[in-house]
Motif scaffolding. Sequence first.
Motif, PDB file in Angstrom:
ATOM      1  N   SER A 265      -7.504  72.461  79.728  1.00  9.21           N
ATOM      2  CA  SER A 265      -7.997  72.823  78.387  1.00  9.21           C
ATOM      3  C   SER A 265      -8.112  71.611  77.467  1.00  9.21           C
ATOM      4  O   SER A 265      -8.921  71.609  76.535  1.00  9.21           O
ATOM      5  CB  SER A 265      -7.057  73.839  77.742  1.00  9.21           C
ATOM      6  OG  SER A 265      -7.003  74.979  78.526  1.00  9.21           O
ATOM      7  N   ASP A 266      -7.314  70.567  77.727  1.00  2.00           N
ATOM      8  CA  ASP A 266      -7.397  69.378  76.880  1.00  2.00           C
ATOM      9  C   ASP A 266      -8.736  68.659  77.041  1.00  2.00           C
ATOM     10  O   ASP A 266      -9.109  67.845  76.208  1.00  2.00           O
ATOM     11  CB  ASP A 266      -6.245  68.414  77.177  1.00  2.00           C
ATOM     12  CG  ASP A 266      -4.937  68.948  76.614  1.00  2.00           C
ATOM     13  OD1 ASP A 266      -4.979  69.650  75.579  1.00  2.00           O
ATOM     14  OD2 ASP A 266      -3.884  68.693  77.213  1.00  2.00           O
TER      15      ASP A 266
ATOM     16  N   LEU B 143     -11.140  71.087  74.622  1.00  2.00           N
ATOM     17  CA  LEU B 143     -10.930  71.136  73.169  1.00  2.00           C
ATOM     18  C   LEU B 143     -10.788  69.722  72.625  1.00  2.00           C
ATOM     19  O   LEU B 143      -9.908  68.986  73.044  1.00  2.00           O
ATOM     20  CB  LEU B 143      -9.664  71.941  72.863  1.00  2.00           C
ATOM     21  CG  LEU B 143      -9.618  73.342  73.469  1.00  2.00           C
ATOM     22  CD1 LEU B 143      -8.217  73.919  73.360  1.00  2.00           C
ATOM     23  CD2 LEU B 143     -10.622  74.263  72.800  1.00  2.00           C
TER      24      LEU B 143
ATOM     25  N   VAL C 276      -8.998  75.026  65.802  1.00  2.00           N
ATOM     26  CA  VAL C 276      -9.640  75.994  66.699  1.00  2.00           C
ATOM     27  C   VAL C 276     -11.018  76.370  66.148  1.00  2.00           C
ATOM     28  O   VAL C 276     -12.010  76.389  66.882  1.00  2.00           O
ATOM     29  CB  VAL C 276      -8.750  77.252  66.839  1.00  2.00           C
ATOM     30  CG1 VAL C 276      -9.455  78.340  67.617  1.00  2.00           C
ATOM     31  CG2 VAL C 276      -7.435  76.886  67.507  1.00  2.00           C
TER      32      VAL C 276
ATOM     33  N   ILE D  53      -5.066  72.046  67.110  1.00  2.00           N
ATOM     34  CA  ILE D  53      -5.057  72.238  68.552  1.00  2.00           C
ATOM     35  C   ILE D  53      -3.838  71.585  69.226  1.00  2.00           C
ATOM     36  O   ILE D  53      -3.264  72.145  70.154  1.00  2.00           O
ATOM     37  CB  ILE D  53      -6.389  71.757  69.162  1.00  2.00           C
ATOM     38  CG1 ILE D  53      -7.418  72.863  68.900  1.00  2.00           C
ATOM     39  CG2 ILE D  53      -6.287  71.489  70.656  1.00  2.00           C
ATOM     40  CD1 ILE D  53      -8.819  72.492  68.992  1.00  2.00           C
ATOM     41  N   TYR D  54      -3.409  70.437  68.704  1.00  5.10           N
ATOM     42  CA  TYR D  54      -2.288  69.752  69.361  1.00  5.10           C
ATOM     43  C   TYR D  54      -0.984  70.538  69.253  1.00  5.10           C
ATOM     44  O   TYR D  54      -0.039  70.292  69.991  1.00  5.10           O
ATOM     45  CB  TYR D  54      -2.125  68.338  68.799  1.00  5.10           C
ATOM     46  CG  TYR D  54      -1.352  68.228  67.508  1.00  5.10           C
ATOM     47  CD1 TYR D  54       0.009  67.931  67.517  1.00  5.10           C
ATOM     48  CD2 TYR D  54      -1.965  68.429  66.281  1.00  5.10           C
ATOM     49  CE1 TYR D  54       0.718  67.824  66.337  1.00  5.10           C
ATOM     50  CE2 TYR D  54      -1.262  68.326  65.099  1.00  5.10           C
ATOM     51  CZ  TYR D  54       0.083  68.017  65.140  1.00  5.10           C
ATOM     52  OH  TYR D  54       0.776  67.922  63.959  1.00  5.10           O
TER      53      TYR D  54
ATOM     54  N   MET E  27      -0.779  73.783  69.786  1.00  2.01           N
ATOM     55  CA  MET E  27      -0.887  75.046  70.527  1.00  2.01           C
ATOM     56  C   MET E  27      -0.254  74.957  71.920  1.00  2.01           C
ATOM     57  O   MET E  27      -0.204  73.889  72.525  1.00  2.01           O
ATOM     58  CB  MET E  27      -2.360  75.436  70.653  1.00  2.01           C
ATOM     59  CG  MET E  27      -2.905  75.985  69.341  1.00  2.01           C
ATOM     60  SD  MET E  27      -4.678  75.957  69.212  1.00  2.01           S
ATOM     61  CE  MET E  27      -5.189  76.835  70.617  1.00  2.01           C
TER      62      MET E  27
ATOM     63  N   GLU F  40      -2.333  79.454  74.652  1.00  2.00           N
ATOM     64  CA  GLU F  40      -3.211  79.538  73.471  1.00  2.00           C
ATOM     65  C   GLU F  40      -4.446  78.650  73.646  1.00  2.00           C
ATOM     66  O   GLU F  40      -5.558  79.040  73.298  1.00  2.00           O
ATOM     67  CB  GLU F  40      -2.436  79.110  72.218  1.00  2.00           C
ATOM     68  CG  GLU F  40      -1.413  80.142  71.758  1.00  2.00           C
ATOM     69  CD  GLU F  40      -0.565  79.649  70.598  1.00  2.00           C
ATOM     70  OE1 GLU F  40      -0.042  80.497  69.866  1.00  2.00           O
ATOM     71  OE2 GLU F  40      -0.400  78.423  70.435  1.00  2.00           O
ATOM     72  N   LYS F  41      -4.200  77.464  74.233  1.00  2.00           N
ATOM     73  CA  LYS F  41      -5.328  76.546  74.448  1.00  2.00           C
ATOM     74  C   LYS F  41      -6.351  77.158  75.401  1.00  2.00           C
ATOM     75  O   LYS F  41      -7.552  77.020  75.221  1.00  2.00           O
ATOM     76  CB  LYS F  41      -4.827  75.217  75.019  1.00  2.00           C
ATOM     77  CG  LYS F  41      -4.276  74.276  73.980  1.00  2.00           C
ATOM     78  CD  LYS F  41      -3.921  72.963  74.640  1.00  2.00           C
ATOM     79  CE  LYS F  41      -3.154  72.072  73.685  1.00  2.00           C
ATOM     80  NZ  LYS F  41      -2.634  70.880  74.337  1.00  2.00           N
ATOM     81  N   LYS F  42      -5.838  77.833  76.443  1.00  2.00           N
ATOM     82  CA  LYS F  42      -6.753  78.438  77.423  1.00  2.00           C
ATOM     83  C   LYS F  42      -7.604  79.521  76.756  1.00  2.00           C
ATOM     84  O   LYS F  42      -8.811  79.591  76.967  1.00  2.00           O
ATOM     85  CB  LYS F  42      -5.925  79.011  78.586  1.00  2.00           C
ATOM     86  CG  LYS F  42      -6.713  79.472  79.777  1.00  2.00           C
ATOM     87  CD  LYS F  42      -7.510  78.370  80.437  1.00  2.00           C
ATOM     88  CE  LYS F  42      -6.686  77.530  81.367  1.00  2.00           C
ATOM     89  NZ  LYS F  42      -7.455  76.478  82.047  1.00  2.00           N
TER      90      LYS F  42
ATOM     91  N   SER G 253     -10.118  77.929  74.612  1.00  2.00           N
ATOM     92  CA  SER G 253     -11.177  77.316  75.422  1.00  2.00           C
ATOM     93  C   SER G 253     -12.216  78.364  75.821  1.00  2.00           C
ATOM     94  O   SER G 253     -13.421  78.103  75.788  1.00  2.00           O
ATOM     95  CB  SER G 253     -10.599  76.705  76.704  1.00  2.00           C
ATOM     96  OG  SER G 253      -9.692  75.711  76.386  1.00  2.00           O
TER      97      SER G 253
END
Lengths: 262, 265
Positions: free
Chosen positions: A102-103, A106, A111, A150-151, A153, A157-159, A162
């Motif tokens: 995910s990194d 994003l 978000v 974002i950092y 999360m 949550e990132k997934k 995404s």
Amino acid sequence: MIKMIQHFIECRNISFSYEKFSQVKFSYENGKEVLKDVSFKTDGKEAVGIIGANGVGKSTLLRILVGLELNFTGEVLVEQIPVTKKSLPEIRSKIGYLFQDSDNQLFNQTVYNDVAFGPRNYGLEEEEVEKRVMKALGTMGITHLRDKQIYKMSGGEKKMASIATILAMEPDIILLDEPSIALDPKNRRALINTLNSLDYVKLIASHDLDMILETCDRVILLAEGRIIREGITELILRDKELLEAYGLELPLCLRGYQGRKR
Amino acid sequence: MGKLTNAVYEIHVLDEMAERDTGINQVHPLVKLIVTVVYITCAVSFDKYNLLGLLPFLIYPLILFELAGISIKSCIKKLKVVLPLVCFIGLFNPVFDHTPLFKIGNIIITGGIISMVTLIMKGTYALMASFLLVATTGIEKICYALKLLHLPSIIVTQILLTYRYITVLLSEANAVFQAYSLRAPRENGVKYKIWGSLIGQLLFRSMDRAGNLYDSMLLRGFQGEFYYARSQKGSGSDYVYLFSWLGIFIALRLINITGYLKVFF
């Protein structure tokens, strides 16, 4: 008259190898033929799982479908449009691609800005952009993360964020590369439920055969760059001998707990 | 090793400051950019011996720190990497410039000392003003302001992507050095013999990550130009902010305020 599309994706005799001295990719696969004569097509709005051991070309196949790799031989058609350098903007407006990490997906601060990135690039008015962002966040159940940095999360949550970035572009097809990787059971369950609720053509490349079993109508088994078997998910994923012959195992839910072997 | 984690964290904190809802954050980015540029231009335009003329310029960062709710301490902490460089440049002035200017008791203050102090002050002012601009505006809105000034979009995009890739590079460096330190627990730093392979590894990893990020942008319709958040129209308060500061800077530049103040002492 509205044209009905039967085959959203069609691959005809795809072969691909990484260039020996590629400027952008530093891969152990340089020079090796990753895909050999791969042909398949999706039938209507189905979900197709692409399975296989490490390095068999699952991710490469997905990258070819969105035109991230173009030096393949054969023909790829997305909604009957051939994938070429010229057709990429059109192709990419129809396909959403979810990166394994995910990194990599994003890159904005919040978000909202990340989900809005795609719609803004397609020149939509800010009002329409906001509508799409909120709809995508709502579908993923993460409207509360709208303004989150974002950092800060978690991986789950990132997934979800995404996936929202690709839904905001309102594609017809979504390609997911190992979507359940690094998710805890709760987030993985949420992901499976969300994928099942999305009415798109879905291609899911994964080792997580339990997830494939729950989300896909059909499965393509890849090995050594070729399609070994293609068919109904349950039939292929119940075939223990076939799976083990190509470096896989039965899904956990079909194995039953036999205790720890010592 | 922890320094790299901190550096990434500091950048994120800066981004977070820019997202806050204070009055100063709401001022139009173009206005803040113009005010900052004029402030720095006015401050650095003073003669190298004009220490007293420079002093009142401290008012701008002091007021902004107060309005933005940012502590000066945190700013100094973030600038501590660059500040020694500024000091170092000025350090040689007392060696080369022996012109006596005035005396404090028996100590002769030379032009070199004063020019060193003014140089350090000018550098510090410029750094503080730039820090305040980024911390109250954010890089995306600064780039939006640059676009409004018709700067070529290729340059604006370069600035934005460079800023974004700094965190990518630092994160990768952090991962590489952490992996090293976990397998070399008795060493304080990295052995010079493996610096080459470590840097090479870092380069490849960073290029790969940067490539993936770029792919992600391309897949979402990026065609070389960033479309920023909704265009912001200037309000009456933006004009008041702009002209007030410009008036103050020009007044401080043209009128010797400290000279007048001397009358009272």
